[in-house]
Design a protein around this motif. Structure first.
Motif, short mmCIF file in Angstrom:
data_model
loop_
_atom_site.label_atom_id
_atom_site.label_comp_id
_atom_site.label_asym_id
_atom_site.label_seq_id
_atom_site.Cartn_x
_atom_site.Cartn_y
_atom_site.Cartn_z
N PRO A 190 88.24 10.92 23.25
CA PRO A 190 87.79 10.33 21.82
C PRO A 190 88.69 10.98 20.78
O PRO A 190 89.25 11.82 20.76
CB PRO A 190 86.39 10.60 21.55
N ASN A 191 89.01 10.10 19.72
CA ASN A 191 89.92 10.42 18.57
C ASN A 191 89.19 11.35 17.78
O ASN A 191 87.75 11.37 17.53
CB ASN A 191 90.22 9.23 17.76
N GLY A 192 89.73 11.94 17.02
CA GLY A 192 89.08 13.07 15.96
C GLY A 192 88.83 14.33 16.42
O GLY A 192 88.20 15.26 15.88
N LEU A 193 89.11 14.76 18.06
CA LEU A 193 88.57 16.14 18.65
C LEU A 193 89.24 17.22 17.78
O LEU A 193 88.38 18.26 17.81
CB LEU A 193 88.85 16.03 19.95
N GLU A 194 90.19 16.90 17.14
CA GLU A 194 90.98 18.28 16.52
C GLU A 194 90.16 18.59 15.42
O GLU A 194 90.40 19.76 14.75
CB GLU A 194 92.50 17.94 16.09
N LEU A 195 89.40 17.74 14.86
CA LEU A 195 88.54 18.06 13.18
C LEU A 195 87.59 18.76 13.86
O LEU A 195 86.83 18.89 14.85
CB LEU A 195 88.40 16.73 12.81
#
Length: 748
Positions: free
Chosen positions: A339-344
């Motif tokens: 999924p997108n946004g995992l680094e946040l």
């Protein structure tokens, strides 16, 4: 507690709400006729062995529909006609007068003679009109003229579309017409003796006369007693109906270390009864995240396989697949994308997975430390798995569930069947993203429920093209290295290394189950050393064999039947426990029906190995064989000893390509007589033995196959299990050695 057993039956409908109209009115298409088709229950309905329970407002108060011994058979009538899709939910209890039983539904009234006669639709319209007036303000002549419904009249006619619908569905039991058609708010409505029908556009549906009857005419002197609308309380039966406690040992009851996957596939009635008869405590159910169009708290129950599976057992939640709004989709391989946004940070609103985990864990958080229900009224869940089998690396491999854009380019170009180019596979990035996903899941889970436990995504024994490392633990070893490289060492320890327990998917031969259980047990026990910090959960982390099942391998010519599965499941569970597993699960529950050898074997395994002491220092396997070589390089008997409180369970099976004769000798130094000795074969044919010697023949493996110039026996033959008091010593003739030298068995 009620006498019934609260169990769901056959239906698992994940899209029920789309089939139901708002306000308790069920939409029915005029073409094709659907009367008598399988009904769609609302997502909070709880099926029982004799019907179903319909909660009110998401709680555990509501009304039953059931077939009652020596009473009304209302569930059979309700279910045969499509149930909720036709009549709506029950809105009363059963009540009776001198002649009939009655029960009121949103759209109709059921009745059945108290002496002889079948359940049927009661003439609710005629009952209302001919009954005594409810009050001075409602005379008989005007009772049915409310909210656009036509007045009961001697002048009748039927709308042509409604008439065609009745003709196509002759079993509907509408009764005689009691009004002319009337148009109201764009709908055409007709009254009939038993119910009201209305046409909206091209659809015909039942009207909510039952609801109107209750709202306007409840209480004396109407025909609906006040007590009939007092909600009933639903209670879950917690009784195991099939596993007895007659075997030696001081611990009794269900061993919580035995579970299964997807008990919900069978529904509550079959699912819970099946679990009870096998002695299983928990079920792993799925939350299909890719089924959400956008994040919504209200949508969370619709993606869960346990929606109708209300249990007094534990549920473990598996989070699966990435939706389109988070960078995935419903198709393959898009739903496998990280999924997108995992680094946040997990709490950031743009970290889609973090937001999803917080919401779903909060929705299932146990109330005040209890087990059932949760704040949402659904099954509470305290253990979560954020992904499944991420180490399966190629999109066309069974079980593949963790990919990314490189894999999508490969599939788009070759349909996943050809070789991948260099820029189309990035396993190192797949691993890194998985590790970050686990971190996010842990942070979000603990924020929502500090008492929850995170189970590391289930790892499997994968194809060598995915993992050619010596131990085939590449994803795990990478995870430990990832933890060791974390710079914030204080947070690393405070966060329990971002996980609690370890799970494995083991669809392999029993000796491989032993090998991997032992390897991961050792890996958990050595975390302090490998991560470089004291493990805050040392000694309490669990190894869970999350999927135990036997699969064909057509490529090698390995095919198995349910009798093979019976031998396998006993051998595999014994190997898992002696290797160091704390819990084991049958995969899937539906694959172990009690009417077949596979289910009988599973019952033997659970019955005889319940309450063995995990990590008991005297557990032993003789000879100490493990790994894939054992299926081809050892020919002889195997003995596994599993001690528990007051007993020992010993499992025997044969890897020789011919029968083996053993003499079992039971002896004790105690002056008093010891407990009975129980011996069972692979399908539960039991004997009660006494002290002394007993001859036992272990049959040869049932299935062998040739591959790579060798003869393979993935499953041993002649499986027997014996349980006896720990005051008894068991010896065999010939004696089974502790170790052996492997010898290659050539193809036949």
């Amino acid at each position: 507690m009620p006498s019934h057993t609260a169990i769901l039956s056959r239906r698992r409908i994940l899209a029920v709400m789309a089939a139901l109209a708002a306000g308790g009115i069920a939409r029915i298409s005029t073409s094709p006729p659907v009367l008598g088709t399988e009904q769609l229950l609302p997502p909070n309905a709880i099926e029982t062995v004799d019907g179903a329970f319909f909660p009110i407002d998401g709680g555990l108060s509501g009304f039953y529909v059931r077939d009652a011994p020596a009473g009304p058979m209302f569930w059979s009538l309700y279910d045969a006609a499509g149930g909720h899709a036709w009549y709506g939910p029950p809105i009363s209890r059963v009540w009776s007068d001198a002649n009939n039983w009655y029960q009121l539904f949103a759209c109709a009234l059921f009745s059945q003679p108290r002496v002889g006669g079948a359940a049927r639709l009661a003439p609710i319209v005629d009952l209302i009109v001919t009954g005594p007036p409810v009050s001075r303000s409602f005379s008989n002549a005007t009772k049915l003229e409310f909210d656009g419904w036509p007045q009961y009249s001697q002048l009748t006619a039927v709308d042509s579309t409604i008439s065609a619908f009745i003709t196509a569905n002759s079993a509907l039991q509408v009764g005689a017409a009691r009004s002319r058609p009337r148009t109201f708010a764009g709908k055409v409505r007709n009254l009939f003796a038993n119910l009201g029908l209305e046409r909206a556009g091209g659809s015909v549906r039942l009207g909510v006369l039952g609801q109107r009857y209750r709202a306007y005419f409840q209480g004396q002197p109407s025909r609906l007693p006040t007590a009939a609308v007092a909600p009933e309380e639903f209670a879950l039966s917690d009784e195991a109906s099939g596993i007895s406690d007659d075997l030696p040992g001081t611990d009794k009851g269900i061993d919580p270390g035995f579970g299964c996957t997807l008990a919900s596939e069978q529904g509550v009635a079959a699912g819970i009864d099946h679990m009870n008869r096998l002695g299983l405590w928990w079920a792993r159910e799925q939350f299909i995240w890719s089924g959400m169009d956008a994040y919504s708290d209200a949508a969370l129950p619709t993606i869960a396989t346990d929606r109708n599976f209300r249990v007094s057992r534990e549920v473990i939640g598996l989070l699966q697949f990435t939706p389109a709004y988070a960078g995935g989709g419903v198709s393959e391989p898009a739903k496998f994308n990280p999924p997108n946004g995992l680094e946040l940070p997990a709490a950031d609103s743009s970290n889609h997975f973090g937001r999803f985990v917080r919401g779903v864990v909060e929705s299932r958080r146990p109330l005040d430390g209890g087990s059932t229900p949760s704040a949402s009224g659904l099954n509470s869940i305290s253990r979560w798995i954020p992904a499944n089998e991420p180490d399966i690396c190629r999109p066309r491999m069974p079980g593949y569930a963790w990919g990314g854009e490189p894999h999508k380019r490969w599939v788009d170009r070759t349909d996943g069947s050809g070789p991948a180019a260099a820029n189309e596979i990035d396993d190192a990035e797949r691993e890194r993203l998985l590790y970050r996903l686990v971190q996010v899941a842990y942070d979000a889970m603990i924020a929502a429920d500090p008492g929850a436990r995170l189970i590391f995504p289930s790892l499997s024994v994968v194809d060598r093209s995915c993992d050619n490392t010596p131990r085939q633990m590449q994803f795990w070893d990478g995870w430990v290295s990832f933890l060791a490289a974390q710079t914030d060492r204080e947070a690393l320890v405070a966060n329990n290394f971002s996980f609690h327990d370890m799970s494995l998917t083991l669809h392999k031969e029993p000796e491989r189950v032993y090998e991997m259980a032992a390897n991961y047990r050792a890996a958990l026990d050595s975390l302090s050393e490998t991560v470089g910090e004291p493990d805050p959960l040392a000694g309490s982390r669990r190894v869970i064999a999350m999927e135990m099942g036997l699969q064909d391998d057509p490529g090698l010519g390995a095919y198995f039947d349910d009798t093979d599965v019976a031998h396998f499941i006993i051998q595999a569970i014994a190997n898992a426990l002696v290797g160091g597993a704390d819990e084991v699960a049958l995969h899937k529950l539906v694959n172990f029906p009690l009417s077949q050898a596979s289910g009988k074997g599973a019952r033997v395994a659970v019955r005889y190995m319940s309450h063995v002491t995990r990590q008991h220092p005297q557990r032993a396997k003789r000879p100490d064989i493990g790994g894939e070589r054992a299926a081809n390089a050892y020919a002889g008997p195997v003995r596994i000893d599993l001690p528990g409180p007051g007993f020992i369970t010993s499992v025997f099976y044969n890897r020789k390509r011919a029968p083996i004769d053993l003499t079992l000798t039971f002896a004790t130094d105690e002056a008093t007589s010891a407990d009975a000795i129980h011996l069972s074969d692979h399908i539960g044919n039991e004997q009660t033995l006494s002290l002394g010697s007993h001859d036992l023949t272990l049959a040869a493996p049932r299935q062998t196959f040739n591959a790579y110039g060798k003869n393979w026996a993935w499953i041993g033959g002649g499986t027997h299990v014996v349980r006896y008091s720990d005051a008894i010593t068991l010896t065999t003739d010939p004696q089974i050695p502790d170790t052996v030298t492997y010898q290659r068995i050539p193809a036949t």
